[in-house]
Design a protein around this motif. Structure first.
Motif, PDB file in Angstrom:
ATOM      1  N   ILE A 219      -3.215  -3.175   7.811  1.00  0.00           N
ATOM      2  CA  ILE A 219      -1.980  -2.519   9.307  1.00  0.00           C
ATOM      3  C   ILE A 219      -2.138  -3.807   9.671  1.00  0.00           C
ATOM      4  O   ILE A 219      -1.170  -3.666   9.521  1.00  0.00           O
ATOM      5  N   GLY A 220      -2.730  -5.105   9.832  1.00  0.00           N
ATOM      6  CA  GLY A 220      -2.054  -6.588   9.937  1.00  0.00           C
ATOM      7  C   GLY A 220      -1.648  -6.754   9.327  1.00  0.00           C
ATOM      8  O   GLY A 220      -0.443  -8.346  10.305  1.00  0.00           O
ATOM      9  N   LEU A 221      -1.198  -6.719   8.139  1.00  0.00           N
ATOM     10  CA  LEU A 221      -0.390  -7.928   7.302  1.00  0.00           C
ATOM     11  C   LEU A 221       0.541  -6.921   6.218  1.00  0.00           C
ATOM     12  O   LEU A 221       1.351  -7.932   5.757  1.00  0.00           O
ATOM     13  N   VAL A 222       0.693  -5.569   6.414  1.00  0.00           N
ATOM     14  CA  VAL A 222       2.111  -5.049   6.208  1.00  0.00           C
ATOM     15  C   VAL A 222       3.397  -5.681   6.596  1.00  0.00           C
ATOM     16  O   VAL A 222       3.967  -5.292   5.848  1.00  0.00           O
ATOM     17  N   GLU A 223       3.258  -5.803   7.638  1.00  0.00           N
ATOM     18  CA  GLU A 223       4.705  -6.741   8.648  1.00  0.00           C
ATOM     19  C   GLU A 223       5.243  -7.953   7.956  1.00  0.00           C
ATOM     20  O   GLU A 223       6.332  -7.953   7.523  1.00  0.00           O
ATOM     21  N   THR A 224       4.067  -9.094   7.348  1.00  0.00           N
ATOM     22  CA  THR A 224       4.215 -10.532   6.918  1.00  0.00           C
ATOM     23  C   THR A 224       4.308  -9.875   5.207  1.00  0.00           C
ATOM     24  O   THR A 224       5.176 -10.675   5.137  1.00  0.00           O
ATOM     25  N   LEU A 225       3.393  -9.568   4.880  1.00  0.00           N
ATOM     26  CA  LEU A 225       3.600  -9.155   3.395  1.00  0.00           C
ATOM     27  C   LEU A 225       4.164  -8.229   2.551  1.00  0.00           C
ATOM     28  O   LEU A 225       4.697  -8.289   1.825  1.00  0.00           O
ATOM     29  N   GLY A 226       4.592  -6.993   3.267  1.00  0.00           N
ATOM     30  CA  GLY A 226       5.527  -5.987   2.537  1.00  0.00           C
ATOM     31  C   GLY A 226       5.117  -5.576   1.624  1.00  0.00           C
ATOM     32  O   GLY A 226       4.194  -4.667   1.345  1.00  0.00           O
ATOM     33  N   VAL A 227       6.215  -5.293   0.421  1.00  0.00           N
ATOM     34  CA  VAL A 227       5.102  -4.606  -0.728  1.00  0.00           C
ATOM     35  C   VAL A 227       3.967  -5.649  -1.301  1.00  0.00           C
ATOM     36  O   VAL A 227       3.751  -4.649  -1.935  1.00  0.00           O
ATOM     37  N   ALA A 228       4.080  -7.129  -0.802  1.00  0.00           N
ATOM     38  CA  ALA A 228       3.149  -8.038  -1.305  1.00  0.00           C
ATOM     39  C   ALA A 228       1.537  -6.951  -0.602  1.00  0.00           C
ATOM     40  O   ALA A 228       0.795  -7.414  -1.233  1.00  0.00           O
TER      41      ALA A 228
END
Length: 295
Positions: A219-228
């Motif tokens: 949840i905290g990483l999805v905006e930064t990593l996207g599909v990764a």
């Protein structure tokens, strides 16, 4: 105990693959939801959370390793004490009349360490005792709740018999009794480790916090990593889950798993040294199996 120097990533994955698979599925769900139903991920202080959790897990792993290493130290003392007892029996009882007693003391010590190994692993010790002692010799110990302690008691009585018959003097008896005290103290330390697990807080709280952190991570990483996100979040979770598993693996050094102390090998070392001390044929030293594990 794993004795190979090559990394065993497969072993780590075998232990954590189930929570890791669930974590990967959760990461994929969070990523899909983010792209299908765009949402602004909350600003989570994951760095702070991760740092605190890492300290907690590190402290727990150190506590577990200290228990493992203390268990190894106690077995090292047991090996030395067994050698000392055999040497004293050989040197203090050279008379031809005492040959049988000398041999009995040595065989009783071999039976003792194998019985202790079985007790620590929660296995039946009957056959390991009878393998070195006759049924008549073993009956008293096998009737005791603590078989290993019964063997030591019987050895002490035989040392007293040697003194009463004049084969050894009181000073030699005192020296041999001091070795039996060392053996009993080492056994007591091992039983303390076996019967006193880490406090519940050390086992429950890190497990809960680690899983909560892994749930919050995508949840905290999805905006930064996207599909990764599934890949990055799963790899980060793997590190925390692996450290958690290390603590679980080392907390009981006497269990019969690949991570625990090689009690079979250490008992074999004692058996070899003691049999050779009285001139009997001895078996070969224990060797690692094909997976590089010494049991």
């Amino acid at each position: 105990m794993i004795v190979t120097t090559a990394p065993r990533a497969r072993q780590v994955l075998r232990e954590v693959w189930q929570p890791l698979a669930l974590l990967f599925i959760w990461d994929v769900i969070v990523t899909i939801v983010y792209f299908v139903l765009p949402f602004r991920a909350p600003s989570l202080p994951l760095t702070l959370f991760g740092s605190v959790l890492a300290l907690f897990l590190g402290f727990r792993s150190n506590s577990a390793y200290q228990r493992w290493w203390e268990g190894r130290g106690l077995w090292g003392l047991m090996i030395n004490a067994s050698r000392n007892l055999a040497r004293m029996a050989r040197n203090y009882l050279p008379d031809s009349e005492a040959i049988d007693l000398k041999r009995t003391i040595v065989l009783r010590q071999i039976a003792y360490v194998n019985a202790l190994r079985c007790q620590l692993r929660r296995q039946s010790a009957d056959q390991e005792v009878l393998r070195f002692l006759s049924k008549g010799e073993a009956d008293y110990a096998l009737a005791r709740t603590n078989i290993a302690n019964g063997i030591v008691d019987g050895t002490g009585r035989r040392i007293e018999i040697a003194r009463s018959k004049g084969w050894i003097d009181s000073i030699q008896q005192s020296s041999m009794e001091s070795v039996l005290v060392d053996i009993a103290n080492a056994q007591g330390g091992m039983e303390r480790l076996k019967n006193t697990p880490l406090p519940m807080q050390y086992r429950f709280v890190p497990t809960v916090f680690t899983h909560i952190f892994c749930v919050l991570l995508p949840i905290g990483l999805v905006e930064t990593l996207g599909v990764a996100t599934p890949l990055g979040s799963t790899l980060a979770g793997l590190m925390f889950l692996a450290v958690l598993a290390i603590g679980d693996d080392l907390v009981d050094p006497f269990a019969n798993t690949v991570h625990d102390l090689p009690l079979n090998a250490m008992c074999r070392t004692i058996e070899i040294d003691l049999l050779q001390s009285i001139g009997d044929p001895a078996p070969e030293p224990a060797k690692p199996d094909k997976q590089g594990v010494l049991w």
